[in-house]
Design a protein around this motif. Structure first.
Motif, PDB file in Angstrom:
ATOM      1  N   PRO A  16       0.812  -1.226   0.000  1.00 58.30           N
ATOM      2  CA  PRO A  16       0.000   0.000   0.000  1.00 58.30           C
ATOM      3  C   PRO A  16       0.842   1.272   0.000  1.00 58.30           C
ATOM      4  O   PRO A  16       0.344   2.332  -0.372  1.00 58.30           O
ATOM      5  N   TYR A  17       2.113   1.180   0.392  1.00 54.42           N
ATOM      6  CA  TYR A  17       2.953   2.387   0.511  1.00 54.42           C
ATOM      7  C   TYR A  17       3.667   2.683  -0.795  1.00 54.42           C
ATOM      8  O   TYR A  17       3.608   3.795  -1.314  1.00 54.42           O
ATOM      9  N   SER A  18       4.310   1.684  -1.354  1.00 59.03           N
ATOM     10  CA  SER A  18       5.055   1.925  -2.599  1.00 59.03           C
ATOM     11  C   SER A  18       4.174   1.713  -3.827  1.00 59.03           C
ATOM     12  O   SER A  18       4.487   2.225  -4.902  1.00 59.03           O
ATOM     13  N   LYS A  19       3.111   0.950  -3.689  1.00 56.94           N
ATOM     14  CA  LYS A  19       2.272   0.534  -4.839  1.00 56.94           C
ATOM     15  C   LYS A  19       3.127  -0.175  -5.902  1.00 56.94           C
ATOM     16  O   LYS A  19       2.820  -0.140  -7.085  1.00 56.94           O
ATOM     17  N   GLU A  49       4.785  -5.259   2.682  1.00 53.40           N
ATOM     18  CA  GLU A  49       5.249  -3.988   3.272  1.00 53.40           C
ATOM     19  C   GLU A  49       4.658  -3.792   4.662  1.00 53.40           C
ATOM     20  O   GLU A  49       3.751  -4.515   5.088  1.00 53.40           O
ATOM     21  N   ASN A  50       5.211  -2.794   5.367  1.00 54.81           N
ATOM     22  CA  ASN A  50       4.767  -2.508   6.727  1.00 54.81           C
ATOM     23  C   ASN A  50       4.737  -0.996   6.929  1.00 54.81           C
ATOM     24  O   ASN A  50       5.560  -0.280   6.347  1.00 54.81           O
ATOM     25  N   ALA A  51       3.820  -0.541   7.794  1.00 54.57           N
ATOM     26  CA  ALA A  51       3.729   0.891   8.106  1.00 54.57           C
ATOM     27  C   ALA A  51       5.067   1.386   8.657  1.00 54.57           C
ATOM     28  O   ALA A  51       5.433   2.549   8.486  1.00 54.57           O
ATOM     29  N   SER A  52       5.784   0.507   9.312  1.00 54.08           N
ATOM     30  CA  SER A  52       7.165   0.809   9.695  1.00 54.08           C
ATOM     31  C   SER A  52       8.020   0.322   8.519  1.00 54.08           C
ATOM     32  O   SER A  52       8.376  -0.860   8.422  1.00 54.08           O
ATOM     33  N   TYR A  53       8.244   1.242   7.565  1.00 54.60           N
ATOM     34  CA  TYR A  53       8.728   0.876   6.222  1.00 54.60           C
ATOM     35  C   TYR A  53       9.883  -0.122   6.189  1.00 54.60           C
ATOM     36  O   TYR A  53       9.938  -1.001   5.348  1.00 54.60           O
ATOM     37  N   GLY A  54      10.816   0.064   7.125  1.00 57.40           N
ATOM     38  CA  GLY A  54      12.025  -0.764   7.104  1.00 57.40           C
ATOM     39  C   GLY A  54      11.766  -2.250   7.332  1.00 57.40           C
ATOM     40  O   GLY A  54      12.650  -3.075   7.111  1.00 57.40           O
ATOM     41  N   LEU A  55      10.570  -2.572   7.779  1.00 59.78           N
ATOM     42  CA  LEU A  55      10.271  -3.983   8.041  1.00 59.78           C
ATOM     43  C   LEU A  55       9.760  -4.728   6.807  1.00 59.78           C
ATOM     44  O   LEU A  55       9.459  -5.919   6.864  1.00 59.78           O
ATOM     45  N   THR A  56       9.685  -4.005   5.714  1.00 57.61           N
ATOM     46  CA  THR A  56       9.218  -4.608   4.453  1.00 57.61           C
ATOM     47  C   THR A  56      10.043  -5.842   4.078  1.00 57.61           C
ATOM     48  O   THR A  56      11.269  -5.856   4.229  1.00 57.61           O
TER      49      THR A  56
END
Ligand code: THU
Length: 187
Positions: free
Chosen positions: A71-74, A95-102
């Motif tokens: 949902p963040y990078s599409k 992906e994750n709202a805490s981006y680095g956990l993707t």
């Protein structure tokens, strides 16, 4: 006159040899580079799998994209991993709202497969929605290399065209378990 015709012949020979050499080297250099369509590849499955298996692998990577949680990078990514026993394990990016956990699609597929008991992977196919061929990120190259430097890596587009590379090409001078073994020998 004799001399000039001799040097003319010499010139012809030099031109011919140079063009043959140039043709051969460009063929070697481009071997893994261009994109191929399925119709163009026969007997190109270096790690001993059938062309029909390769088709299924490419298709599964495209299908795997459908579950992408991005949902963040599409930026949807799908991967499909072939095991030595002919199974195909797929994965998508999560992906994750805490981006680095993707987690990337390739690593999702690898972690799934290893936790199911597979360790040998003759090939992996990776696809995105982009019009160009997209290569795996550095972290995924390292994780693929963990399970062998012979893995064929297929970069796939939605029309099933692909570019084939080896993991050693993508990750030259890879750091592997061998380096750890040689370090422990010195102790
Ligand atoms: N991504 C992958 O899944 N694999 C790669 O090799 C490169 C990047 C994902 C991570 C993230 O969800 C999105 O692509 C944009 O970086």
């Amino acid at each position: 006159r004799f001399q000039s015709s001799e040097s003319f012949n010499h010139l012809i020979v030099v031109v011919l040899v140079t063009s043959v050499l140039r043709h051969t080297t460009s063929k070697i250099n481009n071997q893994a580079r261009p994109g191929y369509n399925m119709a163009e590849i026969t007997n190109d499955c270096t790690n001993n799998y059938q062309e029909s298996t390769l088709t299924s692998l490419l298709k599964r990577s495209i299908k795997a994209k459908e579950h992408s949680h991005s949902p963040y990078s599409k930026f949807r990514v799908g991967a499909a991993l072939l095991t030595d026993t002919g199974e195909i394990i797929d994965g998508c990016n999560v992906e994750n709202a805490s981006y680095g956990l993707t987690i990337c699609a390739e690593r999702t597929a690898l972690v799934k497969a290893v936790s199911m008991g597979f360790k040998i992977f003759p090939a992996i196919a990776i696809t995105t929605d982009m019009e160009e061929f997209i290569a795996p990120c550095g972290a995924c190259r390292q994780v693929i290399a963990e399970f062998g430097l012979d893995c064929d890596v297929y970069l796939v587009k939605s029309d099933l065209s692909f570019k084939k590379l080896s993991i050693s090409e993508l990750l030259p001078m890879a750091f592997t378990s061998t380096d750890l073994e040689s370090a422990s020998m010195k102790k």
